[in-house]
Write a protein that holds these residues in place. Structure first.
Motif, PDB file in Angstrom:
ATOM      1  N   ILE A 139       0.832  -1.206   0.000  1.00 13.41           N
ATOM      2  CA  ILE A 139       0.000   0.000   0.000  1.00 13.41           C
ATOM      3  C   ILE A 139       0.871   1.262   0.000  1.00 13.41           C
ATOM      4  O   ILE A 139       1.717   1.438   0.869  1.00 13.41           O
ATOM      5  CB  ILE A 139      -0.923   0.010   1.235  1.00 13.41           C
ATOM      6  CG1 ILE A 139      -1.835  -1.208   1.236  1.00 13.41           C
ATOM      7  CG2 ILE A 139      -1.770   1.283   1.272  1.00 13.41           C
ATOM      8  CD1 ILE A 139      -2.791  -1.278   0.089  1.00 13.41           C
TER       9      ILE A 139
ATOM     10  N   ARG B  19      -5.559   0.527  -3.134  1.00 11.31           N
ATOM     11  CA  ARG B  19      -5.870   1.453  -2.052  1.00 11.31           C
ATOM     12  C   ARG B  19      -4.626   2.224  -1.655  1.00 11.31           C
ATOM     13  O   ARG B  19      -3.506   1.833  -1.989  1.00 11.31           O
ATOM     14  CB  ARG B  19      -6.427   0.699  -0.828  1.00 11.31           C
ATOM     15  CG  ARG B  19      -7.867   0.280  -0.963  1.00 11.31           C
ATOM     16  CD  ARG B  19      -8.348  -0.439   0.274  1.00 11.31           C
ATOM     17  NE  ARG B  19      -7.718  -1.742   0.419  1.00 11.31           N
ATOM     18  CZ  ARG B  19      -7.916  -2.547   1.463  1.00 11.31           C
ATOM     19  NH1 ARG B  19      -8.686  -2.150   2.459  1.00 11.31           N
ATOM     20  NH2 ARG B  19      -7.337  -3.733   1.523  1.00 11.31           N
TER      21      ARG B  19
ATOM     22  N   ARG C 286     -11.082   3.217  -1.881  1.00 11.44           N
ATOM     23  CA  ARG C 286      -9.633   3.158  -2.113  1.00 11.44           C
ATOM     24  C   ARG C 286      -8.833   3.680  -0.917  1.00 11.44           C
ATOM     25  O   ARG C 286      -7.663   4.015  -1.053  1.00 11.44           O
ATOM     26  CB  ARG C 286      -9.284   3.944  -3.367  1.00 11.44           C
ATOM     27  CG  ARG C 286      -9.833   3.299  -4.642  1.00 11.44           C
ATOM     28  CD  ARG C 286      -9.223   3.886  -5.882  1.00 11.44           C
ATOM     29  NE  ARG C 286      -9.672   5.263  -6.112  1.00 11.44           N
ATOM     30  CZ  ARG C 286      -9.193   6.044  -7.064  1.00 11.44           C
ATOM     31  NH1 ARG C 286      -8.240   5.609  -7.860  1.00 11.44           N
ATOM     32  NH2 ARG C 286      -9.657   7.258  -7.223  1.00 11.44           N
TER      33      ARG C 286
ATOM     34  N   ALA D 100      -7.129   2.897   2.610  1.00 15.09           N
ATOM     35  CA  ALA D 100      -6.679   1.931   3.612  1.00 15.09           C
ATOM     36  C   ALA D 100      -6.665   2.573   4.996  1.00 15.09           C
ATOM     37  O   ALA D 100      -7.033   1.946   5.990  1.00 15.09           O
ATOM     38  CB  ALA D 100      -5.286   1.415   3.258  1.00 15.09           C
ATOM     39  N   ARG D 101      -6.256   3.830   5.036  1.00 13.34           N
ATOM     40  CA  ARG D 101      -6.198   4.561   6.305  1.00 13.34           C
ATOM     41  C   ARG D 101      -5.985   6.040   5.997  1.00 13.34           C
ATOM     42  O   ARG D 101      -5.385   6.398   4.982  1.00 13.34           O
ATOM     43  CB  ARG D 101      -5.041   4.054   7.178  1.00 13.34           C
ATOM     44  CG  ARG D 101      -5.112   4.452   8.642  1.00 13.34           C
ATOM     45  CD  ARG D 101      -6.158   3.648   9.351  1.00 13.34           C
ATOM     46  NE  ARG D 101      -6.356   4.057  10.742  1.00 13.34           N
ATOM     47  CZ  ARG D 101      -7.444   3.785  11.428  1.00 13.34           C
ATOM     48  NH1 ARG D 101      -8.417   3.078  10.880  1.00 13.34           N
ATOM     49  NH2 ARG D 101      -7.586   4.174  12.671  1.00 13.34           N
TER      50      ARG D 101
ATOM     51  N   ARG E   8      -0.727  -1.065   6.756  1.00 13.46           N
ATOM     52  CA  ARG E   8      -0.205  -1.864   5.648  1.00 13.46           C
ATOM     53  C   ARG E   8      -0.303  -3.359   5.949  1.00 13.46           C
ATOM     54  O   ARG E   8      -0.631  -4.157   5.072  1.00 13.46           O
ATOM     55  CB  ARG E   8       1.237  -1.454   5.344  1.00 13.46           C
ATOM     56  CG  ARG E   8       1.337  -0.088   4.652  1.00 13.46           C
ATOM     57  CD  ARG E   8       2.753   0.470   4.742  1.00 13.46           C
ATOM     58  NE  ARG E   8       3.728  -0.410   4.143  1.00 13.46           N
ATOM     59  CZ  ARG E   8       4.027  -0.460   2.841  1.00 13.46           C
ATOM     60  NH1 ARG E   8       3.368   0.326   1.992  1.00 13.46           N
ATOM     61  NH2 ARG E   8       4.958  -1.268   2.378  1.00 13.46           N
TER      62      ARG E   8
ATOM     63  N   CYS F  34      -3.901  -4.476   5.549  1.00 12.88           N
ATOM     64  CA  CYS F  34      -4.273  -4.607   4.144  1.00 12.88           C
ATOM     65  C   CYS F  34      -3.702  -5.888   3.551  1.00 12.88           C
ATOM     66  O   CYS F  34      -4.343  -6.547   2.708  1.00 12.88           O
ATOM     67  CB  CYS F  34      -3.778  -3.401   3.362  1.00 12.88           C
ATOM     68  SG  CYS F  34      -4.702  -1.890   3.701  1.00 12.88           S
TER      69      CYS F  34
ATOM     70  N   ARG G 171      -5.863  -8.790   4.560  1.00 11.75           N
ATOM     71  CA  ARG G 171      -7.159  -8.820   3.875  1.00 11.75           C
ATOM     72  C   ARG G 171      -7.052  -9.126   2.383  1.00 11.75           C
ATOM     73  O   ARG G 171      -8.041  -9.343   1.715  1.00 11.75           O
ATOM     74  CB  ARG G 171      -7.889  -7.495   4.049  1.00 11.75           C
ATOM     75  CG  ARG G 171      -8.383  -7.262   5.466  1.00 11.75           C
ATOM     76  CD  ARG G 171      -9.412  -6.137   5.467  1.00 11.75           C
ATOM     77  NE  ARG G 171      -8.817  -4.878   5.058  1.00 11.75           N
ATOM     78  CZ  ARG G 171      -8.351  -3.977   5.906  1.00 11.75           C
ATOM     79  NH1 ARG G 171      -8.361  -4.212   7.193  1.00 11.75           N
ATOM     80  NH2 ARG G 171      -7.856  -2.823   5.466  1.00 11.75           N
ATOM     81  N   ARG G 172      -5.805  -9.100   1.853  1.00 12.68           N
ATOM     82  CA  ARG G 172      -5.633  -9.316   0.419  1.00 12.68           C
ATOM     83  C   ARG G 172      -6.026 -10.756   0.052  1.00 12.68           C
ATOM     84  O   ARG G 172      -5.557 -11.714   0.668  1.00 12.68           O
ATOM     85  CB  ARG G 172      -4.173  -9.076   0.012  1.00 12.68           C
ATOM     86  CG  ARG G 172      -3.939  -9.203  -1.499  1.00 12.68           C
ATOM     87  CD  ARG G 172      -2.466  -9.038  -1.793  1.00 12.68           C
ATOM     88  NE  ARG G 172      -2.022  -7.712  -1.408  1.00 12.68           N
ATOM     89  CZ  ARG G 172      -2.094  -6.653  -2.200  1.00 12.68           C
ATOM     90  NH1 ARG G 172      -2.625  -6.774  -3.415  1.00 12.68           N
ATOM     91  NH2 ARG G 172      -1.653  -5.483  -1.792  1.00 12.68           N
TER      92      ARG G 172
END
Length: 320
Positions: A111, A174, A198, A200-201, A310, A313, A316-317
């Protein structure tokens, strides 16, 4: 006019002022060349020091209560003032007058990060964070928001374009947005307009999520959008734009935000304005507004939040 051009112009004015004072000391008071040089440069530094001190004075006037665990003594206050003065001088006199937007891609780095500066600044504000991102191999991009005094909603298209470019260059779907001061409101305005698919944070530093009383001394549409009424006026604290921004968010959007701020911020007052309900709030003591972008404790916390986002993410990928 861009922030870079404006700061270059102000530096030229300061140089001419220093030269004029030095020549006056040399010709009218019989000072030596070194004394004249000291008088010229010292006068400019003194004015900048007084401006910085006045910001602390005004922010103290409208300050929110400081929690016991963030209270500091006289020595820490002096260190905070000197750190803020140094940060302000360095950013406005060196990094920002020379800065331009950049994009740096580390292939396969996960990310990426988009950096959004605050009011009156540009991408040069991130001079202390960029080496950390490079050392960690994190793809990132900076953005110079324009116009300088424009409508915050008017910056949304620029953010959307930068997100498109960063996702395309990095291959990510994202991004993490890291934003200082007004930049945090720009990030929230972008999420309101374009959604959170899009995101992530969003990590904000010293953002006046509920406005700041010191915005009354700023110029431009964006300054007006950050204004906060003094408590005894009987008006709603947040201006209409801030209320509309909050009204356009749901709990899921707020949960994407981490707000890092200081209980001794000298621009955001009351300082509790940076506390955003529904977000993750991380408070510090003894750090000024500009110094948030260079203070070691703050940057350590920022990097920890960034790495956690990161990792989340990556978990979750989907696996194929």
């Amino acid at each position: 006019m861009s922030a870079r051009r404006l700061l270059q112009l102000l530096l030229a004015v300061q140089a001419l002022a220093a030269l004029g004072i030095g020549l006056a000391a040399l010709q009218l008071f019989g000072a030596s060349r070194w004394q004249a040089l000291g008088a010229g440069l010292g006068s400019v530094l003194l004015v900048r020091l007084l401006i910085n001190a006045n910001n602390f004075r005004l922010s103290a006037r409208y300050a929110s209560p400081t929690p016991d665990d963030c209270r500091i003594g006289a020595g820490a206050r002096l260190r905070m003032f000197l750190e803020e003065f140094y940060a302000s001088m360095l950013q406005s006199s060196w990094t920002m007058p020379r800065a331009s937007a950049r994009i740096r891609i580390h292939p396969g780095a996960g990310i990426p990060v988009l950096l959004l500066h605050g009011y009156g600044c540009n991408s040069g504000y991130w001079s202390h964070l960029l080496p950390r991102l490079e050392a960690a191999g994190i793809s990132h991009a900076t953005l110079d928001l324009a116009p300088l005094t424009g409508d915050i909603d008017g910056y949304v298209a620029q953010v959307e374009e930068a997100v498109d470019a960063l996702c395309a260059a990095s291959g990510a779907d994202r991004v993490v947005l890291v934003a200082h001061s007004m930049g945090g409101l720009v990030a929230r305005a972008w999420m309101r307009a374009c959604g959170t698919a899009r995101v992530a944070r969003v990590i904000t530093l010293g953002t006046p999520h509920h406005g700041t009383c010191l915005a009354a001394f700023g110029i431009g549409r964006n300054a007006a959008q950050m204004r906060r009424a003094v408590a005894d006026t009987g008006e709603p604290p947040e201006c209409a734009w801030l209320r509309a921004l909050a009204g356009g968010e749901d709990a899921a959007a707020r949960a994407l935000v981490t707000s890092i701020y200081s209980h001794h911020d000298n621009i955001v007052a009351p300082q509790s304005s940076s506390m955003l309900p529904g977000a993750r709030n991380i408070a510090f003591g003894g750090v000024g507004h500009v110094a948030l972008g260079r203070n070691r404790r703050v940057l350590d916390a920022l990097m920890a939040e960034l790495m956690a986002a990161r990792r989340a993410c990556a978990v979750r990928r989907p696996l194929y």
